[in-house]
Structure formats: structure tokens, C-alpha cells
Scaffold this active site. Structure first.
Site, PDB file in Angstrom:
ATOM      1  N   GLY A 106       1.218  -1.447  -0.299  1.00  0.00           N
ATOM      2  CA  GLY A 106      -0.144   0.273   0.340  1.00  0.00           C
ATOM      3  C   GLY A 106       0.479   0.991  -0.044  1.00  0.00           C
ATOM      4  N   LEU A 107       1.785   0.916  -0.550  1.00  0.00           N
ATOM      5  CA  LEU A 107       3.303   1.897  -0.236  1.00  0.00           C
ATOM      6  C   LEU A 107       2.892   3.148  -1.481  1.00  0.00           C
ATOM      7  CD1 LEU A 107       5.435   0.533   2.078  1.00  0.00           C
ATOM      8  CD2 LEU A 107       4.223   2.421   2.205  1.00  0.00           C
ATOM      9  N   GLY A 108       2.189   3.420  -2.105  1.00  0.00           N
ATOM     10  CA  GLY A 108       1.890   3.933  -3.346  1.00  0.00           C
ATOM     11  C   GLY A 108       2.002   3.431  -4.707  1.00  0.00           C
ATOM     12  N   SER A 109       1.820   1.822  -4.824  1.00  0.00           N
ATOM     13  CA  SER A 109       3.017   1.537  -6.776  1.00  0.00           C
ATOM     14  C   SER A 109       1.932   1.982  -7.511  1.00  0.00           C
ATOM     15  CB  SER A 109       2.620   0.020  -6.465  1.00  0.00           C
ATOM     16  OG  SER A 109       1.655  -0.395  -5.897  1.00  0.00           O
ATOM     17  N   SER A 110       0.507   2.211  -7.630  1.00  0.00           N
ATOM     18  CA  SER A 110      -0.315   2.920  -8.363  1.00  0.00           C
ATOM     19  C   SER A 110       0.356   4.094  -8.892  1.00  0.00           C
ATOM     20  CB  SER A 110      -2.109   2.821  -8.334  1.00  0.00           C
ATOM     21  OG  SER A 110      -2.086   1.405  -7.551  1.00  0.00           O
ATOM     22  N   ALA A 112       2.829   5.649  -8.220  1.00  0.00           N
ATOM     23  CA  ALA A 112       4.351   5.241  -8.932  1.00  0.00           C
ATOM     24  C   ALA A 112       4.679   4.680 -10.148  1.00  0.00           C
ATOM     25  CB  ALA A 112       4.931   4.444  -8.235  1.00  0.00           C
ATOM     26  N   ASP A 153       0.211  11.229  -3.713  1.00  0.00           N
ATOM     27  CA  ASP A 153       1.192   9.781  -3.747  1.00  0.00           C
ATOM     28  C   ASP A 153       2.094  10.423  -5.073  1.00  0.00           C
ATOM     29  OD1 ASP A 153      -1.343  10.104  -5.017  1.00  0.00           O
ATOM     30  OD2 ASP A 153      -2.307   8.011  -4.421  1.00  0.00           O
TER      31      ASP A 153
HETATM   32  O1  PMV Z   1      -4.276   4.600   1.075  1.00  0.00           O
HETATM   33  P1  PMV Z   1      -2.934   5.605   0.749  1.00  0.00           P
HETATM   34  O2  PMV Z   1      -2.342   5.124   1.184  1.00  0.00           O
HETATM   35  O3  PMV Z   1      -3.529   5.457  -1.197  1.00  0.00           O
HETATM   36  O4  PMV Z   1      -4.311   7.104   1.055  1.00  0.00           O
HETATM   37  C1  PMV Z   1      -4.105   7.648   0.677  1.00  0.00           C
HETATM   38  C2  PMV Z   1      -4.855   8.686   1.646  1.00  0.00           C
HETATM   39  C3  PMV Z   1      -6.345   9.382   1.690  1.00  0.00           C
HETATM   40  O5  PMV Z   1      -5.968  11.221   1.824  1.00  0.00           O
HETATM   41  C4  PMV Z   1      -6.965   8.944   2.006  1.00  0.00           C
HETATM   42  C5  PMV Z   1      -6.561   9.875  -0.573  1.00  0.00           C
HETATM   43  C6  PMV Z   1      -6.004  10.868  -0.737  1.00  0.00           C
HETATM   44  O6  PMV Z   1      -6.214  10.790  -2.278  1.00  0.00           O
HETATM   45  O7  PMV Z   1      -5.898  11.977  -0.167  1.00  0.00           O
END
Ligand code: PMV
Length: 322
Positions: A106-110, A112, A153
Site C-alpha cells: 500500500g505504499l503507492g505503487s499505482s 508510481a 502520492d
Molecule cells: O491509502 P493510501 O495510502 O493511498 O492513502 C490515501 C490517502 C487519502 O488521503 C485518504 C486519499 C488521498 O488521495 O489523499
């Protein structure tokens, strides 16, 4: 024909999640979980994407917003569509190969993979995209897939480092912090980011008088955390993480498992700990000094967490040598 590869980092949200969807700031650091995207022109009217198998889609289908794309490649195809829409002259077949770590926690691969693909395509077609252009095109792509997103992200993937960020890229301010005394723990998979964005949206629609002041306070926490981070007062940053965690709990995005790890970290001497991102699972982080880091890590593991050790403050999007 030319092969171009670009890579972009993942992200760890430090402060301000959810509130940043509603026009408040957040702080995010780029993590060295890099996703690579290699692109080349091909002589068909298709976009071929190799990610967990080969996906072949025609250019017409890519530009049709009603066409549902396979989940594994939706961000890559949205990136291509975003570029094709902006630059109407480009309508060629492309092969795209993406690579990254087996698990992305869940660390932002999409985000990236979206950013790396836009960067590589920009270079392939000689578009001379600035970082702002790459952000805008990538953010459009993420919105097309996800519907609602702050873009934090995407900014981490584009600019790298640690940044103070305002919704939609209205402000992107690099924060000059050399080291972040942060330990990341993975709590297990969450259902979906958009699911939690929707939970919060429903709450804010029904109880705006309760949720809006919470988001205002989270915004203040972000401002204060930024100041303490810049002077290296990590104890104060930890205290603010604890307050931010309490506020996230109050809007219903925390879980038992995240709490267990967070309390274990605090009990073992961390200055503070909170969940990171949408909640419902994925990662949390603890802030602690060198002397306590071993015991904090042990306690987090005992509580069922996997310790994730990627570089923080990682470099933003870049071209790679083929
Ligand atoms: O779930 P993650 O790690 O992609 O984080 C989402 C963070 C939110 O603030 C809930 C959504 C966003 O786009 O900022």
C-alpha cells in the site's frame, strides 16, 4: 526502435490523510519502493502492457471512458489515455513493460507506475515535459481511475523527498529534512482506498459540524509537524502523530490490528505512532530515537506487524539507462 525506461518512488503519508482530500495540507515522504516502466513504439494500433501477464487493448478502447480496464493495468492505461488526450497528434501503438517489488504494502505503487509511465512516454515522444506537466497528466490519470484523490502520492512520485502538499497540487513545498527517524510497519492488506474515502465522505455529508473541525485541527497538526520537522524536534513530531492518530480513529478509519501495533510501538518507547494512508490496514509508522528503535521494532513484530525497510526521502521520477 528506442526503448525508454523511467522509474518513480512510492510514498509514505506522514500527516494529514483524508483531510487533504478536503482542501487541507498534508506531509508525505517518497519511499525507495521504485516502480519501473519501459516503453517503446510498436507498429500496431494497440497498447500492449506487460504487468502480471500481457494485456492488449486497442487505442480506441483506451480513449473510451466507458470501457472498463483490467485492474492490474488500469493506471498504466489511464496514463496513456491522459497523454493521448493532451497531445492529440500522438496515436501510435506502444508496448509498456512495468516492474516493481513483488509486494507493495500500500505504499503507492499505482501512483508510481502512472508517473513512471508518463515520464517514459514523454521522453519517447520528445515532449519535454516539466515536472508540473508530469504531475498534471498523472493526476488526471489517477482521478480517471479512482474518481476522488488528493494527488499527494502523485506528487511524492514526481518530486521525491519529503513534501508539504496541498490538495490537487495547489502547493508543493519540499521540506529539507535529512533523516526521518521513522519505522514502518505493515499490518496486512486493506480493502480499498476509495472505499475509505467514501466512508469519510458519507460521514462529512451527514455530520459536517463534527468532521470539518476535525479536519481543521488535522490541518493545524500538519502545520505544526512541518515546523518541528524542520528543526529536528522529533519528540514533538511524535506527539503530533499520536494526536493525528486519535483524530483518524474518530472518523472511523482505524482498525484493531493497526491499534495493536501502534500501542505496542508507543509502549516500547516510541515518541509517537500513527496509521499512514486511508486506514483500514496497510502501513503504520512509529517515530523513535536510535536507542529505542530495536525494542520498538521488536514490539511491533510481536504485535503482528511486518517491518518494512525502504529508504525514505527517496528521489523522484527519473530516467533509467536501458
Ligand atoms: O491509502 P493510501 O495510502 O493511498 O492513502 C490515501 C490517502 C487519502 O488521503 C485518504 C486519499 C488521498 O488521495 O489523499
Amino acid at each position: 526502435m528506442a526503448l525508454i525506461t523511467a522509474s518513480a518512488p512510492g510514498k509514505l503519508m506522514l500527516f494529514g490523510e483524508h483531510a487533504v482530500v478536503y482542501n487541507r495540507p498534508c506531509i508525505v515522504t517518497a519511499v525507495g519502493l521504485r516502480i519501473f516502466s519501459t516503453v517503446e513504439e510498436i507498429e500496431t494500433n494497440n497498447i500492449e502492457v506487460e504487468t502480471n501477464g500481457l494485456h492488449i487493448i486497442s487505442i480506441d478502447e483506451i480513449l473510451d471512458p466507458t470501457h472498463m480496464q483490467a485492474k492490474d493495468v488500469s493506471f498504466v492505461l489511464a496514463a496513456v489515455a491522459s497523454l493521448f488526450r493532451k497531445y492529440g497528434g500522438i496515436r501510435t501503438g506502444i508496448r509498456i513493460i512495468t516492474k516493481g517489488p513483488e509486494q507493495s504494502y500500500g505504499l503507492g505503487s499505482s501512483s508510481a507506475v502512472t508517473v513512471a509511465t508518463i515520464k517514459a512516454l514523454g521522453d519517447l515522444f520528445g515532449l519535454k515535459l516539466s515536472l508540473t506537466d508530469i504531475f498534471d497528466l498523472s493526476y488526471q490519470a489517477v482521478l480517471a481511475v479512482q474518481g476522488k484523490a488528493s494527488g499527494f502520492d502523485v506528487a511524492a512520485a514526481v518530486y521525491g523527498g519529503t513534501i508539504y502538499y496541498l490538495t490537487g497540487g495547489k502547493r508543493v513545498e519540499p521540506l529539507n529534512v535529512e533523516t526521518l527517524p521513522v519505522i514502518i510497519g505493515y499490518s496486512g492488506q486493506k480493502v480499498s482506498t476509495i472505499g475509505y474515502i467514501n466512508v469519510v465522505q458519507s460521514l462529512i455529508q451527514r455530520l459536517p459540524w463534527a468532521v470539518n473541525p476535525i479536519f481543521d485541527l488535522i490541518g493545524e497538526i500538519v502545520e505544526s509537524a512541518k515546523r518541528y520537522m524542520l528543526v529536528g524536534d522529533w519528540q514533538a513530531v511524535g506527539e503530533l502523530a499520536n494526536i493525528n492518530q486519535g483524530l483518524l480513529e474518530s472518523i472511523g478509519v482505524n482498525t484493531d490490528q493497526l491499534s495493536k501495533i501502534i500501542f505496542a510501538a508507543r509502549g516500547a518507547g516510541a515518541w509517537g505512532a500513527k496509521l499512514s494512508g486511508a486506514g483500514g490496514g496497510d502501513c503504520m509508522f512509529a517515530i523513535c530515537d536510535n536507542h529505542t528503535s530495536d525494542q520498538v521494532m521488536n514490539a511491533m513484530e510481536q504485535a503482528g506487524s511486518k517491518i518494512i525497510s525502504f529508504k525514505l526521502n527517496a528521489e523522484g521520477v527519473q530516467l533509467e539507462n536501458n
